[in-house]
Design an enzyme around this catalytic site. Structure first.
Site, mmCIF file in Angstrom:
data_model
loop_
_atom_site.group_PDB
_atom_site.id
_atom_site.type_symbol
_atom_site.label_atom_id
_atom_site.label_comp_id
_atom_site.label_asym_id
_atom_site.label_seq_id
_atom_site.Cartn_x
_atom_site.Cartn_y
_atom_site.Cartn_z
ATOM 1 N N ASP A 185 0.886 -1.166 0.000
ATOM 2 C CA ASP A 185 0.000 0.000 0.000
ATOM 3 C C ASP A 185 0.923 1.214 0.000
ATOM 4 O OD1 ASP A 185 -1.604 2.184 0.659
ATOM 5 O OD2 ASP A 185 -3.002 0.966 1.844
ATOM 6 N N LYS A 210 -6.614 9.991 -2.154
ATOM 7 C CA LYS A 210 -5.772 10.893 -1.367
ATOM 8 C C LYS A 210 -5.078 11.908 -2.287
ATOM 9 C CE LYS A 210 -7.238 8.500 2.072
ATOM 10 N NZ LYS A 210 -6.680 7.244 2.515
HETATM 11 C C1 LIG Z 1 -7.476 6.001 2.701
HETATM 12 C C2 LIG Z 1 -6.578 4.818 2.593
HETATM 13 C C3 LIG Z 1 -7.006 3.660 1.969
HETATM 14 C C4 LIG Z 1 -8.402 3.489 1.462
HETATM 15 O O1 LIG Z 1 -8.740 4.361 0.441
HETATM 16 P P1 LIG Z 1 -10.299 4.709 0.164
HETATM 17 O O2 LIG Z 1 -10.260 5.343 -1.164
HETATM 18 O O3 LIG Z 1 -10.721 5.602 1.272
HETATM 19 O O4 LIG Z 1 -11.040 3.417 0.176
HETATM 20 C C5 LIG Z 1 -6.113 2.625 1.858
HETATM 21 N N1 LIG Z 1 -4.870 2.714 2.336
HETATM 22 C C6 LIG Z 1 -4.426 3.815 2.949
HETATM 23 C C7 LIG Z 1 -3.030 3.862 3.461
HETATM 24 C C8 LIG Z 1 -5.261 4.901 3.105
HETATM 25 O O5 LIG Z 1 -4.827 5.985 3.752
#
Ligand SMILES: *Cc1c(COP(=O)(O)O)cnc(C)c1O
Length: 397
Positions: A185, A210
Site C-alpha cells: 500500500d 488521497k
Molecule cells: C485512505 C486509505 C485507503 C483506502 O482508500 P479509500 O479510497 O478511502 O477506500 C487505503 N490505504 C491507505 C493507506 C489509506 O490511507
C-alpha cells in the site's frame, strides 16, 4: 508521450497524454460507455482478444479516459499495467482476492490501514485464508513467519497512524526466495516519492482518493503490477466487475497533473509545523518519517525522495477530555477522515492498541494525527498554539 529520460516534473505533465486517447485535446475527455459497437465480426474478435492494448470492447473494460489514466499511473509507479477501482479499499481487496484462495496464508503488516485488517479478519478468514500479522520493523525476521502455504506478503509503509517505515527491499527479497507475492500500500508515497518496483514490490496500490485526486472530491483506487503479475491482477479484477466512472477518472487525471507541486508544498508546510511541534514541551515525540523519532526513519531517508502533509505526534500526557479540548474549535484544521486534499485535517486517535496484535502501543500517551494542507503554515501554527492553550487548561484542572 513520456520519455524515461525526462525529469519527474516533466513526466507528471506528459504521461498518458497520447493522441489516441486525447484526440489532441489537452486533457483526455470523458468517454461514457457501456456498449461499444463493431462493424464486422473480425473487428469484434480483435477487440475481444486485445484486452490490454487500450482497445474499446465494452464499458467495463474501460474507455480512452481510463486507458490514458491507467497508462499515466503505470509509468509513474514504474509497473507494467494498472487496474482501477472505485476506492482504495476496493483496490486492496481486489488485489488480495486476485492472488489468494482457500487454504492460503497471508502475512499482513501490523500497522495496516484499519479496513485492510477488517478485510483479513472478517472476509478472508471466512474464505479459509489465514492471516498472520507481523511487526512493520521485522526486517530479516520475516523469514521465520513464512509457511509453505504463504502466498502474499502485504506491506504498508509508512504504516497507518503510527507511521513506521518498512525495509521494503529486504522484505521483498526474502518473500521472493519463497515465491511469495509482494504487495505494497504505497498511498503515502503516492506514485512519485518512491520506486516500489525497483525495491522488489510486485503490486503497488494507491488510494488515489488521497493525493492523486488531491481535492477531496473523488473516491478511487489503483493497483499497478509488474509484468509477471499484471495479467492475473487484470483478469481477476475484471471478473470481479471492478469498474470506475469516467467522470471520476477525469478528475483523478486532472489532479495528477499538479501532484508534484502539491506534494512539495504539503511536505514543506508539514515540516515547518512538525519542527514547531517538536519544540513544544507537551509533545513526547513526532511520528513523521523525516524525524529520527519515527521508527524506520533510516528507510525513509534511503527509499523516499520526499514527504507530504500527513504525520502524527504523541503527547506526553492527556486523556479524552484534554484531547477533545485540543481538536475541537480549531480555526483551520477540520476533523474528518481521509487526507491528501488541499485542506488541513486533525484527528485525535484513540484505541490504537486494539488495532495492533504483533506489536504493542502505549495508550497512556495520546496520539494526534494531522494532515497539513496548503494554507500558510504560520496560520496553522497559530491554530495549534490555541489548541495547546485549550489542552493545558483542561490538563491543569
Ligand atoms: C485512505 C486509505 C485507503 C483506502 O482508500 P479509500 O479510497 O478511502 O477506500 C487505503 N490505504 C491507505 C493507506 C489509506 O490511507
Amino acid at each position: 508521450m513520456s520519455n524515461q529520460q525526462d525529469k519527474l516534473a516533466t513526466q507528471i505533465v506528459s504521461v498518458g497524454r497520447e493522441k489516441k486517447y486525447s484526440q489532441g485535446i489537452i486533457n483526455p475527455p470523458v468517454y461514457r460507455a457501456s456498449t461499444v459497437v463493431f462493424d464486422t465480426m473480425d473487428d469484434m474478435r480483435f477487440a475481444i482478444k486485445n484486452k490490454t492494448n487500450g482497445e474499446m470492447f465494452y464499458g467495463r473494460r474501460g474507455t480512452p479516459t481510463h486507458f490514458s489514466f491507467q497508462q499515466a499511473i503505470s509509468e509513474l509507479e514504474g509497473g507494467a499495467g494498472t487496474a482501477l477501482y472505485p476506492s482504495g479499499a476496493g483496490a486492496i481487496s481486489a488485489a488480495l482476492l486476485s492472488f489468494l484462495k482457500s487454504g492460503d496464508h497471508l502475512l499482513m503488516v501490523d500497522s495496516a490501514y484499519e479496513p485492510t485488517r477488517d478485510l483479513c479478519n472478517k472476509l478472508l478468514a471466512g474464505f479459509g485464508i489465514e492471516t498472520t500479522y507481523y511487526d512493520p520493523l521485522i526486517g530479516e525476521g520475516i523469514k521465520d513467519l513464512i509457511q509453505p502455504n504463504t502466498k502474499v506478503l502485504f506491506l504498508e509503509s509508512p504504516g497507518s497512524i503510527t507511521m513506521e517505515i518498512q525495509d521494503v527491499p529486504t522484505l521483498s527479497r526474502i518473500a521472493h526466495e519463497h515465491d511469495v507475492v509482494v504487495m505494497l500500500d504505497n498511498t503515502w508515497a503516492s506514485p512519485i516519492n518512491s520506486r516500489p518496483f525497483e525495491m522488489g514490490v510486485d503490486i503497488s496500490i494507491q488510494a488515489a482518493t488521497k493525493y492523486i485526486v488531491g481535492h477531496s472530491d473523488v473516491m478511487m483506487g489503483t493497483a499497478t503490477a509488474n509484468e509477471a503479475h499484471w495479467e492475473q491482477l487484470r483478469e481477476n479484477s475484471y471478473i470481479m466487475g471492478q469498474t470506475t466512472s469516467p467522470d471520476d477518472v477525469y478528475l483523478a487525471a486532472r489532479g495528477l497533473r499538479t501532484l508534484g507541486v502539491r506534494m512539495a508544498q504539503h511536505d514543506k508546510n508539514a515540516l515547518k509545523v512538525a519542527n514547531w511541534l517538536a519544540s513544544r514541551p507537551e509533545v513526547d515525540h513526532l511520528r513523521h518519517p523525516a524525524f529520527e523519532t519515527c521508527p524506520g526513519h533510516e528507510f525513509y531517508q534511503r527509499d523516499f525522495s520526499g514527504g507530504n502533509g500527513l504525520f502524527s505526534f504523541v503527547l506526553k500526557q492527556g486523556n479524552l477530555a484534554s484531547v477533545t479540548a485540543f481538536v475541537e474549535n480549531m480555526r483551520h484544521f477540520k476533523m474528518g477522515f481521509s487526507w491528501g486534499g488541499y485542506e488541513s485535517l486533525i484527528l485525535g486517535v484513540f484505541g490504537i492498541d486494539r488495532l495492533r496484535t504483533a506489536t504493542t502501543w502505549d495508550t497512556s500517551k495520546p496520539l494526534i494525527r494531522l494532515h497539513i494542507g496548503l494554507e500558510d503554515p504560520d496560520d496553522l501554527i497559530a491554530d495549534l498554539t490555541e489548541a495547546f492553550e485549550r489542552f493545558n487548561a483542561v490538563i491543569d484542572k
